[in-house]
Design a protein around this motif. Structure first.
Motif, PDB file in Angstrom:
ATOM      1  N   ARG A  17      36.164  61.625  51.348  1.00  7.74           N
ATOM      2  CA  ARG A  17      35.783  60.709  52.435  1.00  7.74           C
ATOM      3  C   ARG A  17      35.822  59.256  51.951  1.00  7.74           C
ATOM      4  O   ARG A  17      36.283  58.367  52.678  1.00  7.74           O
ATOM      5  N   TYR A  20      39.366  57.996  52.093  1.00  5.85           N
ATOM      6  CA  TYR A  20      39.807  57.609  53.439  1.00  5.85           C
ATOM      7  C   TYR A  20      39.202  56.276  53.860  1.00  5.85           C
ATOM      8  O   TYR A  20      39.890  55.431  54.448  1.00  5.85           O
ATOM      9  N   SER A  23      40.963  53.488  52.022  1.00  5.45           N
ATOM     10  CA  SER A  23      42.309  53.315  52.558  1.00  5.45           C
ATOM     11  C   SER A  23      42.259  52.557  53.880  1.00  5.45           C
ATOM     12  O   SER A  23      43.016  51.602  54.084  1.00  5.45           O
ATOM     13  N   THR A  75      46.995  53.888  59.525  1.00  2.73           N
ATOM     14  CA  THR A  75      45.660  54.452  59.326  1.00  2.73           C
ATOM     15  C   THR A  75      45.741  55.971  59.326  1.00  2.73           C
ATOM     16  O   THR A  75      46.406  56.558  60.182  1.00  2.73           O
ATOM     17  N   ALA A  76      45.054  56.578  58.368  1.00  2.00           N
ATOM     18  CA  ALA A  76      44.871  58.029  58.354  1.00  2.00           C
ATOM     19  C   ALA A  76      43.468  58.292  58.891  1.00  2.00           C
ATOM     20  O   ALA A  76      42.480  57.878  58.289  1.00  2.00           O
ATOM     21  N   ASP A  78      40.663  60.758  59.468  1.00  4.82           N
ATOM     22  CA  ASP A  78      40.199  62.057  58.966  1.00  4.82           C
ATOM     23  C   ASP A  78      39.277  62.687  60.001  1.00  4.82           C
ATOM     24  O   ASP A  78      38.203  62.198  60.264  1.00  4.82           O
ATOM     25  N   ALA A  92      43.965  65.661  60.031  1.00  3.07           N
ATOM     26  CA  ALA A  92      43.875  64.248  60.354  1.00  3.07           C
ATOM     27  C   ALA A  92      45.047  63.852  61.241  1.00  3.07           C
ATOM     28  O   ALA A  92      45.797  64.701  61.712  1.00  3.07           O
TER      29      ALA A  92
END
Length: 137
Positions: A17, A20, A23, A75-76, A78, A92
């Motif tokens: 987490r 993410y 990022s 953007t990823a 999750d 995701a």
């Protein structure tokens, strides 16, 4: 001031987490802090950045920095975590717009992380690479 329980946690889900969140914030230093020195980070065959990258610096230079150069607001997101010991699978989606074409993407993705000793040692991406490539042409 001390670290919060979340920031200090070595639990596999919490480590992933934090990756993410780093990022999404564009904080490559914080992202590198989640990766083991000998990390193996594999972007899926057919994906524009396909290949296996090693070292935290290698991952951010060859993946995150290149995504930032080619895409707007990559953007990823999750959504769902499935944890089994040191294995963390995240369902995701990626959202972005390609800088060259202006074409947007919103594609589902699965990521498999292996976390040991509070660091990500392995990553493998699964994604519909055709949808990403279509937005690039």
């Amino acid at each position: 001031m001390g670290l919060s329980d979340f920031e200090a946690s070595t639990a596999p889900r919490d480590v992933v987490r934090r990756q993410y969140l780093a990022s999404a914030a564009g904080d490559l230093e914080a992202l590198r802090a989640t990766l083991a020195p000998d990390v193996e980070w594999t972007e899926m065959a057919g994906f524009p950045l396909a290949g296996t990258y090693r070292t935290p610096e290698g991952v951010t230079a060859n993946v995150m920095e290149r995504l930032g150069a080619d895409w707007i607001d990559w953007t990823a997101h999750d959504d769902v975590y499935v944890v089994d010991g040191e294995n963390v699978v995240v369902l995701a989606r990626y959202t972005a717009a390609n800088k060259a074409t202006g074409e947007p993407i919103d594609v589902r993705v699965a990521h498999h992380f292996t976390v040991r000793g509070g660091l990500i040692v392995r990553f493998e991406q699964f994604v519909d690479t055709a949808k990403v490539r279509d937005a690039m042409s």
